[in-house]
Design a protein around this motif. Structure first.
Motif, PDB file in Angstrom:
ATOM      1  N   ASP A  41       0.853  -8.224   2.508  1.00  0.00           N
ATOM      2  CA  ASP A  41      -0.316  -7.870   1.818  1.00  0.00           C
ATOM      3  C   ASP A  41      -0.133  -8.354   0.241  1.00  0.00           C
ATOM      4  N   ARG A  42      -1.146  -8.957  -0.131  1.00  0.00           N
ATOM      5  CA  ARG A  42      -1.102  -9.724  -1.627  1.00  0.00           C
ATOM      6  C   ARG A  42      -0.863  -8.774  -2.755  1.00  0.00           C
ATOM      7  N   HIS A  43      -1.508  -7.487  -2.271  1.00  0.00           N
ATOM      8  CA  HIS A  43      -1.582  -6.346  -3.421  1.00  0.00           C
ATOM      9  C   HIS A  43      -0.396  -5.487  -3.474  1.00  0.00           C
ATOM     10  N   THR A  44       0.347  -5.472  -2.334  1.00  0.00           N
ATOM     11  CA  THR A  44       1.670  -4.658  -2.323  1.00  0.00           C
ATOM     12  C   THR A  44       2.981  -5.564  -2.176  1.00  0.00           C
ATOM     13  N   SER A  85       2.205  -6.447   5.928  1.00  0.00           N
ATOM     14  CA  SER A  85       0.905  -5.943   6.146  1.00  0.00           C
ATOM     15  C   SER A  85       0.759  -5.101   7.345  1.00  0.00           C
ATOM     16  N   GLN A 129      -1.943  -4.529   8.951  1.00  0.00           N
ATOM     17  CA  GLN A 129      -2.901  -5.307   9.650  1.00  0.00           C
ATOM     18  C   GLN A 129      -2.481  -6.563  10.338  1.00  0.00           C
ATOM     19  N   ASP A 168       2.364  -0.348   2.396  1.00  0.00           N
ATOM     20  CA  ASP A 168       1.445   0.525   2.700  1.00  0.00           C
ATOM     21  C   ASP A 168       2.002   1.258   3.907  1.00  0.00           C
ATOM     22  N   GLN A 204      -0.754 -15.149   3.060  1.00  0.00           N
ATOM     23  CA  GLN A 204      -0.399 -14.680   1.771  1.00  0.00           C
ATOM     24  C   GLN A 204       0.732 -14.775   1.407  1.00  0.00           C
TER      25      GLN A 204
END
Length: 380
Positions: A118-121, A125, A127, A168, A362
């Motif tokens: 994930d780009r934000h963590t 990911s 997902q 996440d 990502q």
């Protein structure tokens, strides 16, 4: 081009000399405890400080059991063995990580599968994990997750909490449970980081820490396995050459590993752990200053995920392009301010180029843009 940033860093570290990326700080009882170890003559793999370091780390993280090892890679190796990873198995992990994550998988005779982050963590990911499993895996009648193509066992999932920012974990726990895959956390960089109030490394079946010289606290070299009492007892047995207790006989009941942390190193760790919360607070203050500095600029400062407390082990910015990244790296390093790019993706390394992978959009985007900035504890 980046002279203002160089001045900002030098001002905060109060130095015109070379500024490293992350240096250790020894401002507590380190000397006292190490000398005490020397005076006791118990400097090797048995001693009171090893036991104390394990107890203190378990108390700090909330783990039922903590088992010290000689380094973080050894901790990962044993954690994967305790998750039943065997030769020929697959372990899903992220390509955006330090090579030790993949090496520990290889030590088990298993093979990594690379799934996007994930780009934000910056972490694995959920997902992307679910999509890869849906496309390539099935759960057989015995409850074992296998690949559809060749029936390889997918034994574990190994996310890494990049730069101390928690992945996440709610999403990863849910996906792993649904697909019958063990979750093992590589928390090497995230000592002091919390995910929704719980310490990283304590949410999966097992977690591991590192105390290398560049981590938030150090034992010179060292690692730790975090887990429950049953697996913890097994970890202790395996990491101490599988020696059965006896007053004087040498009895070893299986292939074990000499992965013990020396008492000398543990003494250093005990003193460092006493200062950990102060280190975290200091580094979080530094991160807030970096965030304010980069606010409104074309460099995006990497901040902690929502609902988490990051230790901000390494501060990072995301550049607009690889060209800007390269210019930032050259300007700062030429000026004696150490910066570094994020790691080359693991699937690009010759050792792991043959491994299975999903789309890595990502991870590739971040690889081309992320730069780490000086992140040592600020001088007081």
């Amino acid at each position: 081009m980046f002279n203002a940033l160089i001045d900002f860093v030098r001002e905060h570290y109060r130095s015109t000399d070379f500024i490293p990326l992350h240096a250790p700080v020894f401002s507590g009882n380190e000397r006292e405890y190490v000398v005490d170890t020397i005076d006791s003559t118990f400097v090797s793999s048995v001693g009171a400080y090893v036991d104390r370091f394990e107890r203190d780390m378990a108390a700090y993280t909330g783990a039922a059991r903590a088992v010290a090892t000689v380094n973080g890679t050894a901790a990962l190796h044993i954690a994967l063995k305790l998750a039943d990873v065997e030769s020929g198995d697959l372990v899903i992990t992220q390509p955006l990580t330090f090579v030790a994550t993949c090496n520990a998988i290889a030590y088990c005779g298993a093979e990594p599968v690379f799934v996007d982050v994930d780009r934000h963590t910056l972490g694995l990911s959920p997902q992307a994990l679910d999509h890869w499993l849906s496309d390539h895996a099935r759960v057989d009648g015995d409850g074992v997750c296998r690949t559809r193509a060749d029936a390889k066992v997918i034994r574990a999932c190994l996310p890494m909490h990049t730069f101390g920012h928690p992945a996440d974990l709610d999403g990863l726990v849910e996906v792993c449970a649904r697909w019958h895959v063990a979750l093992v956390e590589d928390a090497a960089e995230s000592l002091g980081s919390l995910y929704k109030g719980r310490h990283t490394g304590t949410i999966g079946r097992l977690g591991t820490l590192s105390f290398n010289g560049n981590k938030i606290i150090t034992t010179g070299g060292g690692g730790m396995i975090l887990t429950d009492e049953t697996l913890g007892a097994r970890a202790k047995h395996l990491t101490t050459t599988a020696k059965r207790p006896h007053p004087y006989e040498y009895l070893h009941d299986e292939v074990g590993y000499n992965y013990r942390l020396p008492n000398l190193n543990a003494a250093l760790g005990c003193a460092q752990l006493e200062q950990l919360e102060a280190f975290v607070a200091n580094k979080r203050e530094l991160a807030s200053r970096y965030a304010a500095y980069f606010s409104g600029s074309d460099l995006q400062f990497v901040t902690e995920p929502e609902g988490c407390r990051s230790n901000y082990w390494l501060n990072a910015v995301v550049c607009d392009s690889r060209e800007q990244r390269d210019a930032l790296l050259k300007s700062t390093n030429d000026a004696g301010v150490m910066t570094r790019p994020i790691w080359a993706l693991m699937n690009r390394l010759p050792t792991y180029a043959h491994c299975r992978q999903g789309p890595l959009t990502q991870a590739q985007w971040l690889e081309a843009r992320v730069v780490n900035l000086p992140s040592s504890v600020l001088p007081q």
